[in-house]
Write a protein that holds these residues in place. Structure first.
Motif, PDB file in Angstrom:
ATOM      1  N   SER A 106      -5.403   2.097 -11.728  1.00  0.00           N
ATOM      2  CA  SER A 106      -4.856   2.802  -9.766  1.00  0.00           C
ATOM      3  C   SER A 106      -4.197   2.409  -9.104  1.00  0.00           C
ATOM      4  CB  SER A 106      -5.841   4.155 -10.715  1.00  0.00           C
ATOM      5  OG  SER A 106      -7.017   4.224 -11.322  1.00  0.00           O
ATOM      6  N   HIS A 107      -3.855   3.098  -8.161  1.00  0.00           N
ATOM      7  CA  HIS A 107      -3.564   2.764  -7.009  1.00  0.00           C
ATOM      8  C   HIS A 107      -4.436   3.813  -5.892  1.00  0.00           C
ATOM      9  CE1 HIS A 107      -0.209   1.982  -9.480  1.00  0.00           C
ATOM     10  NE2 HIS A 107      -0.317   0.476  -8.915  1.00  0.00           N
ATOM     11  N   VAL A 108      -4.832   3.499  -5.089  1.00  0.00           N
ATOM     12  CA  VAL A 108      -4.999   3.501  -3.664  1.00  0.00           C
ATOM     13  C   VAL A 108      -4.628   3.260  -1.884  1.00  0.00           C
ATOM     14  CG1 VAL A 108      -7.549   2.631  -3.264  1.00  0.00           C
ATOM     15  CG2 VAL A 108      -7.324   4.533  -2.520  1.00  0.00           C
ATOM     16  N   ARG A 109      -4.346   4.299  -1.563  1.00  0.00           N
ATOM     17  CA  ARG A 109      -3.596   3.798  -0.303  1.00  0.00           C
ATOM     18  C   ARG A 109      -4.956   4.099   0.653  1.00  0.00           C
ATOM     19  NH1 ARG A 109       0.244   8.295   1.011  1.00  0.00           N
ATOM     20  NH2 ARG A 109      -1.938  10.133  -0.051  1.00  0.00           N
ATOM     21  N   VAL A 110      -4.602   3.040   1.396  1.00  0.00           N
ATOM     22  CA  VAL A 110      -5.802   2.431   2.216  1.00  0.00           C
ATOM     23  C   VAL A 110      -5.120   1.934   3.792  1.00  0.00           C
ATOM     24  CG1 VAL A 110      -7.762   0.419   3.495  1.00  0.00           C
ATOM     25  CG2 VAL A 110      -7.352   1.138   1.451  1.00  0.00           C
ATOM     26  N   PRO A 111      -5.109   2.609   5.217  1.00  0.00           N
ATOM     27  CA  PRO A 111      -4.755   2.809   6.448  1.00  0.00           C
ATOM     28  C   PRO A 111      -4.422   1.317   6.543  1.00  0.00           C
ATOM     29  CG  PRO A 111      -6.631   4.275   6.187  1.00  0.00           C
ATOM     30  CD  PRO A 111      -6.020   3.539   4.716  1.00  0.00           C
ATOM     31  N   ALA A 112      -4.001   1.162   7.474  1.00  0.00           N
ATOM     32  CA  ALA A 112      -3.873  -0.140   7.606  1.00  0.00           C
ATOM     33  C   ALA A 112      -5.239  -0.929   8.649  1.00  0.00           C
ATOM     34  CB  ALA A 112      -2.401  -0.966   8.720  1.00  0.00           C
ATOM     35  N   ARG A 134     -17.312  -3.028 -11.832  1.00  0.00           N
ATOM     36  CA  ARG A 134     -16.612  -3.469 -12.736  1.00  0.00           C
ATOM     37  C   ARG A 134     -15.265  -2.916 -12.957  1.00  0.00           C
ATOM     38  NH1 ARG A 134     -20.419  -4.818 -16.151  1.00  0.00           N
ATOM     39  NH2 ARG A 134     -19.503  -5.260 -18.414  1.00  0.00           N
ATOM     40  N   CYS A 135     -14.939  -3.816 -11.943  1.00  0.00           N
ATOM     41  CA  CYS A 135     -13.389  -3.273 -11.839  1.00  0.00           C
ATOM     42  C   CYS A 135     -12.968  -5.050 -11.003  1.00  0.00           C
ATOM     43  CB  CYS A 135     -12.878  -2.394 -10.904  1.00  0.00           C
ATOM     44  SG  CYS A 135     -12.626  -0.263 -12.240  1.00  0.00           S
ATOM     45  N   LEU A 136     -11.484  -4.687 -11.857  1.00  0.00           N
ATOM     46  CA  LEU A 136     -10.858  -5.731 -10.725  1.00  0.00           C
ATOM     47  C   LEU A 136      -9.337  -5.119  -9.375  1.00  0.00           C
ATOM     48  CD1 LEU A 136     -10.518  -9.011 -12.681  1.00  0.00           C
ATOM     49  CD2 LEU A 136     -11.175  -9.377 -10.862  1.00  0.00           C
ATOM     50  N   ALA A 137      -9.573  -5.560  -8.445  1.00  0.00           N
ATOM     51  CA  ALA A 137      -8.479  -4.955  -7.113  1.00  0.00           C
ATOM     52  C   ALA A 137      -7.810  -5.759  -7.072  1.00  0.00           C
ATOM     53  CB  ALA A 137      -9.646  -4.032  -6.074  1.00  0.00           C
ATOM     54  N   PHE A 138      -6.359  -5.861  -6.011  1.00  0.00           N
ATOM     55  CA  PHE A 138      -5.563  -6.428  -5.593  1.00  0.00           C
ATOM     56  C   PHE A 138      -4.513  -5.557  -4.968  1.00  0.00           C
ATOM     57  CE2 PHE A 138      -6.996  -7.876  -9.814  1.00  0.00           C
ATOM     58  CZ  PHE A 138      -6.320  -9.115  -9.660  1.00  0.00           C
ATOM     59  N   ALA A 225      -4.361  -1.702  -5.782  1.00  0.00           N
ATOM     60  CA  ALA A 225      -3.830  -1.576  -7.177  1.00  0.00           C
ATOM     61  C   ALA A 225      -5.845  -1.705  -8.289  1.00  0.00           C
ATOM     62  CB  ALA A 225      -3.145  -2.221  -7.995  1.00  0.00           C
ATOM     63  N   VAL A 226      -5.966  -0.964  -8.559  1.00  0.00           N
ATOM     64  CA  VAL A 226      -7.584  -1.102  -9.375  1.00  0.00           C
ATOM     65  C   VAL A 226      -7.521  -1.409 -10.885  1.00  0.00           C
ATOM     66  CG1 VAL A 226      -9.974  -0.338  -9.424  1.00  0.00           C
ATOM     67  CG2 VAL A 226      -8.459  -0.159  -7.287  1.00  0.00           C
ATOM     68  N   VAL A 227      -7.809  -1.877 -11.260  1.00  0.00           N
ATOM     69  CA  VAL A 227      -7.557  -2.096 -13.016  1.00  0.00           C
ATOM     70  C   VAL A 227      -8.683  -2.394 -13.345  1.00  0.00           C
ATOM     71  CG1 VAL A 227      -6.742  -3.392 -14.892  1.00  0.00           C
ATOM     72  CG2 VAL A 227      -5.776  -3.884 -12.637  1.00  0.00           C
ATOM     73  N   GLY A 228      -8.706  -1.583 -14.609  1.00  0.00           N
ATOM     74  CA  GLY A 228     -10.701  -1.467 -15.425  1.00  0.00           C
ATOM     75  C   GLY A 228      -9.747  -0.173 -16.203  1.00  0.00           C
ATOM     76  N   PRO A 229     -11.450  -0.376 -16.727  1.00  0.00           N
ATOM     77  CA  PRO A 229     -11.327   1.316 -17.358  1.00  0.00           C
ATOM     78  C   PRO A 229     -11.491   2.632 -16.643  1.00  0.00           C
ATOM     79  CG  PRO A 229     -13.700   0.108 -18.169  1.00  0.00           C
ATOM     80  CD  PRO A 229     -12.966  -0.686 -17.324  1.00  0.00           C
TER      81      PRO A 229
END
Length: 441
Positions: A106-112, A134-138, A225-229
């Motif tokens: 999944s993707h989430v936007r973060v303001p600068a 229990r995710c990984l984020a990049f 980018a958030v990766v996981g179930p």
């Protein structure tokens, strides 16, 4: 296998690796992966997160990793171990995601303006969110587009071609300064739009190139980018949005529809397994302070989440809920019930004094008719034995929420109190009832 290799280096990793079963495309299997030279210990440090996000069994030993699980689980774990984690930057930057992980991302936007707050010093804050969910984020490169937020058919092109929905928050240029505004629609001529200025409430037509999506004044959005179930990703996205809101107030609380769309990664309700709901807090500022700062408030929110079966996150003055529609509906009620039932005690503890006039107590008129509530009548002497710490312990062990109400209009004997044991499943409620009766004698 990892234990043997620690005692006899290279026994399974190099000399006797488990032979893959080519016919076992979907069943449980074991594989050994050689880590790339760029790893530098990153995979070992992230082993537990990789295992949780991929749902595979992962053990890292020196330059090799043991992976066990079904085919999709092994595929995801190998993408983490071979490509993504070893090549990530010091703050978790990634050029792109491997194709093997796109179906669980999944993707989430973060303001600068909020990126540093979300990440934290040395990526500590984001690391805690990863551990908790229990995710990984990049972090993806600046300017990375995200799909589904607003379609060209439904939106209006502004600035350098960005698509904004009618009613969206934007920044408009007045002479040499940028000011907040609301996009009202297209203008009377091509290349012009109508906006409503925040500073004086006036409506004006301006050129579309002089308008940009809100948040651009502090630079472009960064995409995480958030990766996981899927359910874990929903919880992670909620926490990232809460951190963004704390650092840049108004990012996700001005428009709840936009916040829900963001939490769904731009997808419609029909495209996601874990639906998203949102509502504004209608109580007092004291209730919000209690929920945010008081341990009892945080415990009540966690209890409402466990009992309802949905993810609940406080974002500014807005509650985000993730789950099936029935779970979200229960979650909304349970949050309100917990505030009304426990708020006065919580605020008194927070302020160090009683909280007269903190609001009416809880009254659930239909408690006896609900299939998610069990009712238990206690005497005042028994209530005294049911201390807050015991209530929290019972809630954690049984995934229920325990609240007292005024009887919901039913006649109550003098000195009697009605306890509502809330939860979506009957068995945990029965277990909680047995625990309460054991404590109260």
């Amino acid at each position: 296998m990892a234990a043997v290799d620690r005692r006899l280096p290279g026994f399974f990793a190099e000399r006797c690796p488990p032979a893959p079963n080519p016919s076992n495309l979907f069943g449980f299997d074991v594989a050994v992966v050689a880590l790339p030279p760029s790893d530098g210990g990153a995979c070992a440090r992230c082993r537990s997160k990789i295992a949780a996000a991929s749902e595979a069994v992962v053990e890292v030993l020196a330059k090799h990793a043991f992976i066990a699980g079904e085919n999709d689980e092994r595929r995801r774990a190998q993408a983490f171990l071979s490509v993504l984690v070893p090549n990530a930057g010091p703050n978790g930057e990634a050029v792109a995601l491997p194709e093997e992980l796109l179906d669980c991302c999944s993707h989430v936007r973060v303001p600068a303006a909020a990126v540093s707050a979300v990440s934290g010093p040395g990526r500590a804050a984001l690391g805690r969110i990863e551990e908790d969910t229990r995710c990984l984020a990049f972090w993806l490169p600046p300017g990375t587009p995200v799909a589904g937020r607003v379609s060209p058919e439904d939106g209006i092109a502004v600035g350098a071609g960005e698509i904004c929905a009618v009613g969206a928050r934007v920044d408009g240029r007045w002479e040499t300064q940028w000011h907040g505004a609301k996009l009202l629609g297209r203008g009377s001529s091509e290349g012009w739009v109508r906006i409503l200025w925040d500073f004086d409430g006036s409506e004006q037509q301006v050129q579309a190139v002089d308008v940009r999506p809100s948040g651009e004044a502090d630079g472009r959005w960064r995409v995480l980018a958030v990766v996981g179930p899927e359910r874990a990703r929903c919880a992670c996205v909620f926490q990232v949005m809460a951190a963004s809101e704390a650092a840049a107030p108004g990012t996700w609380t001005k428009d709840l529809a936009e916040a829900q769309l963001e939490a769904r990664d731009g997808k419609s309700e029909d495209e996601v397994f874990c639906g998203v709901d949102a509502f504004r807090h209608e109580g007092t500022v004291g209730e919000l302070d209690w929920l945010r700062a008081s341990p009892s408030g945080k415990q009540a929110l966690a209890g409402a989440s466990r009992a309802s079966g949905c993810i609940i996150q406080l974002v500014g003055q807005v509650f985000l809920l993730g789950g099936f529609p029935a779970q979200c509906a229960r979650g909304r009620e349970y949050v309100q019930w917990a505030c009304k039932s426990r708020m006065q005690m919580g605020i008194a503890h927070l302020r160090g004094s009683a909280a007269p006039g903190a609001g009416r107590g809880l009254s659930v008129v239909d408690a006896d008719m609900r299939d998610d509530v069990s009712v238990l009548t206690l005497r005042e002497a028994q209530v005294a034995l049911l201390r807050p710490d015991r209530i929290v312990g019972i809630e954690r062990e049984t995934a229920t929420l325990l609240v007292f109400d005024d009887g919901g209009g039913s006649a109550m004997e003098a000195g009697a109190r009605r306890l509502l044991i809330c939860g979506e499943a009957e068995k945990p409620r029965a277990q909680a009832r047995a625990r309460v009766e054991a404590v109260c004698g």
